[in-house]
Design an enzyme around this catalytic site. Structure first.
Site, short mmCIF file in Angstrom:
data_model
loop_
_atom_site.label_atom_id
_atom_site.label_comp_id
_atom_site.label_asym_id
_atom_site.label_seq_id
_atom_site.Cartn_x
_atom_site.Cartn_y
_atom_site.Cartn_z
N CYS A 70 13.67 10.03 7.45
CA CYS A 70 13.43 9.59 8.82
C CYS A 70 14.71 9.75 9.65
O CYS A 70 14.67 10.02 10.83
CB CYS A 70 12.96 8.16 8.84
SG CYS A 70 14.02 7.08 7.90
N GLU A 86 9.37 16.25 14.90
CA GLU A 86 9.90 15.90 13.59
C GLU A 86 9.26 16.81 12.54
O GLU A 86 8.05 16.85 12.39
CB GLU A 86 9.57 14.44 13.27
CG GLU A 86 10.18 13.99 11.95
CD GLU A 86 9.82 12.55 11.60
OE1 GLU A 86 8.65 12.18 11.76
OE2 GLU A 86 10.72 11.81 11.16
N LYS A 124 0.88 -1.18 0.00
CA LYS A 124 0.00 0.00 0.00
C LYS A 124 0.91 1.23 0.00
O LYS A 124 1.43 1.63 1.02
CB LYS A 124 -0.87 -0.01 1.26
CG LYS A 124 -2.14 0.82 1.17
CD LYS A 124 -1.98 2.27 0.77
CE LYS A 124 -1.85 3.20 1.97
NZ LYS A 124 -1.76 4.63 1.56
N GLY A 153 6.48 4.77 8.44
CA GLY A 153 5.72 6.01 8.41
C GLY A 153 5.86 6.74 9.72
O GLY A 153 6.83 6.53 10.46
N SER A 154 4.86 7.55 10.02
CA SER A 154 4.96 8.40 11.21
C SER A 154 4.65 7.60 12.49
O SER A 154 3.96 6.58 12.45
CB SER A 154 3.98 9.55 11.08
OG SER A 154 2.67 9.04 10.97
N GLU A 213 8.58 0.98 11.44
CA GLU A 213 9.74 1.87 11.24
C GLU A 213 9.20 3.28 11.24
O GLU A 213 8.52 3.67 10.29
CB GLU A 213 10.44 1.58 9.90
CG GLU A 213 11.00 0.18 9.75
CD GLU A 213 12.21 -0.05 10.63
OE1 GLU A 213 12.79 0.92 11.17
OE2 GLU A 213 12.57 -1.22 10.81
#
Ligand code: NAP
Ligand code: MG
Length: 495
Positions: free
Chosen positions: A300, A398, A190, A242-243, A265
């Site tokens: 990241c 972030e 996805k 992702g976040s 992650e």
């Protein structure tokens, strides 16, 4: 031969873009016909209409994945045979390298020099690495009672969903599907709605390579597709990059459904520490600029906090400003460009609002700070803020853009305390000429990766990658990644 800016523009104009989902071996419009627009952030132009997978498409893909996995046509192949097919897949990614790099650059605004040299070859390398590894590792024979034989083996988990972000679309996807396919699983990718193009394109290459129908599928769409996969009762493993916020939701979805394996992650706010005894301040400053401005800071692992010793700060900042000039944004299709466009308007507004916030909280601008417009594109100058305190917003959150927060310290203990005072723990770096200090500081930094006298080095696949604390769990890359996509089985045979 390297192409010119004009040649890339010509190729872009001729490009045919596939926007449909890839389900059970075929490109398929969404069952309800819904689509969303894919936009080039460098000029605001529409690239394609993309299928928005709905509930029926998720069901069809999961059903096909389950049937393909259960049939054994992939999981029961000899590892050598699976590896051969995957090597063909890697070779096809390389063969179509220019087309894939172009798609990635148009989709997310990354410089073409990066997508041709890092993203696409990196994805091919990942698939090839796991293809080569998979027939070279075996199980164990456990030292049990001599009247028994105890086998410890690893087997594929089953149906793996990979929900991936937009900052390195093909590369982050490959870090999931590479090891997951090598281990024998069926994978549903996805991609982010901001970056669906390369995942959709390589699905056809996977089929061409000989990966059976249902084993590699792609479901474009927004977060709702990721949610449906995360809640699905017939998905065995959810691999997410992702976040941290969405990572927490996904962990919850797994708890609400079938306790599928969840690997996360997530984000980072990585400290890059320049100690007083750093041997080469100019190099540290140049590297720090790359550490925050590479990929528009949409990293990241971005070294988004530089912690610098007061005694070397002035020299460091002078060198940093010079280095930052080299990262001035340019047209992504120009091979001379080092920094491209911000992925979309939402991210662009977010980054600019963080710069404003930093200034309003009292930070002073070291460089940059403004948007630079060309042709309706979303570009932001390489920006650095001199922060008075380590608890200012830009030092904590972030930003995921080309914005560095510089924090000053007076001794090593203070630097370590500030470095670790974060919910994240993805990466860190320390600059020192003293090997003892290097070891001592790196041991005390709570981060999945620590660089000493460098930043972002180590593109090798044999080096694990992942985070401590709220930067996630599990590791991508290296043989450790296979642990995520396999179950350990103990078989006892009575003699
Ligand atoms: P994101 O908003 O968390 O999205 C990641 C993926 O999750 C996208 O495919 C997204 O789809 C999907 N998603 C959104 N809402 C969801 C939900 N409720 N349930 C399931 N899936 C959902 O992250 P991003 O903005 O794409 O990427 C930036 C983040 O990724 C940063 O925090 C960065 O640090 C992190 N990152 C981490 C690593 C690492 O290896 N640690 C690497 C790269 C990036 P849509 O985009 O279509 O909404
Ligand atoms: Mg796009």
């Amino acid at each position: 031969m390297a192409r010119t800016h004009a040649e890339w523009k010509q190729l872009a104009a001729e490009l045919k873009i596939e926007g449909r989902a890839f389900i059970n071996g075929a490109y398929t419009a969404s069952a309800d016909g819904r689509t969303f627009e894919c936009i080039n952030p460098a000029n605001g132009q529409k690239l394609a209409d993309i299928a928005w997978a709905g509930e029926a498409d998720v069901e069809a893909a999961v059903r096909a994945a389950r049937a393909a996995f259960d049939s054994g046509k992939w999981s029961d192949l000899a590892p050598l045979a699976r590896g051969k097919i995957l090597k063909r897949f890697a070779a096809l990614i390389r063969e179509h390298g220019d087309e894939l790099a172009l798609l990635e650059t148009l989709d997310v605004g990354k410089p073409i020099g990066d997508t041709t040299s890092v993203d696409v070859p990196g994805a091919a390398y990942c698939v090839e690495w796991f293809a080569e590894a998979i027939d070279k590792i075996g199980g164990e024979v456990a030292p049990v009672d001599p009247k028994l034989v105890g086998l410890v083996t690893r087997e594929a988990i089953g149906v793996v969903a990979a929900v991936v972000p937009w900052n390195f679309p093909i590369l982050m996807a490959s870090w999931k599907f590479g090891p997951a396919l090598a281990a024998g699983n069926a994978v549903i990718v996805k991609p982010s709605e901001k970056s669906p193009l390369t995942a959709i394109r390589i699905a056809q290459l996977a089929k061409e390579a000989g990966i059976p129908d249902g084993i590699f599928q792609v479901l474009p769409g927004a977060g709702d597709v990721g949610k449906a996969l995360s809640l699905h009762m017939d998905i065995d493993c959810l691999a997410f990059t992702g976040s941290t916020g969405v990572g927490k939701l996904i962990a919850g979805y797994a708890a609400q459904s079938n306790l599928k394996r969840v690997w996360l992650e997530l984000g980072g706010k990585s400290p890059n520490i320049v100690l007083e005894d750093c041997a080469d301040i100019a190099k540290a400053a140049r590297t720090a600029a790359g550490g925050i401005f590479y990929n528009m800071g949409e990293m990241c692992t971005a070294g988004s906090r530089v912690l610098v010793h007061r005694k070397v700060k002035e020299q460091f900042l002078a060198e940093f400003k010079k280095a930052a000039d080299g990262w001035y944004p340019g047209e992504p299709l120009d091979p001379a460009t080092s920094m491209g466009a911000i992925v979309d308007k939402i991210q662009y507004d977010k980054v600019l609002s963080y710069i404003d916030k930093g200034v309003s909280e009292g930070a002073s601008l070291i460089c940059g700070g403004k948007a630079t417009h060309t042709d309706k594109g979303l570009f932001i100058e390489p920006t650095a803020l001199d922060c008075q305190r380590a608890d200012m917003t830009t030092c904590k959150e972030e930003i995921f853009g080309p914005v560095l927060s510089v924090i000053t310290f007076d001794d090593v203990e203070e630097a370590i305390r500030i470095a670790n005072d974060t919910e994240y723990g993805l990466a860190a770096a320390v600059w020192t000429a003293n090997v003892t200090t290097a070891h001592q500081v790196s041991r005390r930094l709570r981060a999945g990766t620590v660089w000493v006298n460098c930043y972002d080095e180590g593109g090798d696949m044999n080096f694990p990658f992942g985070g401590f604390k709220q930067s996630g769990n599990g590791r991508d890359k290296s043989l450790h990644a296979l642990e995520k996509y396999t179950e350990l089985k103990s078989t006892l045979i009575k003699l």
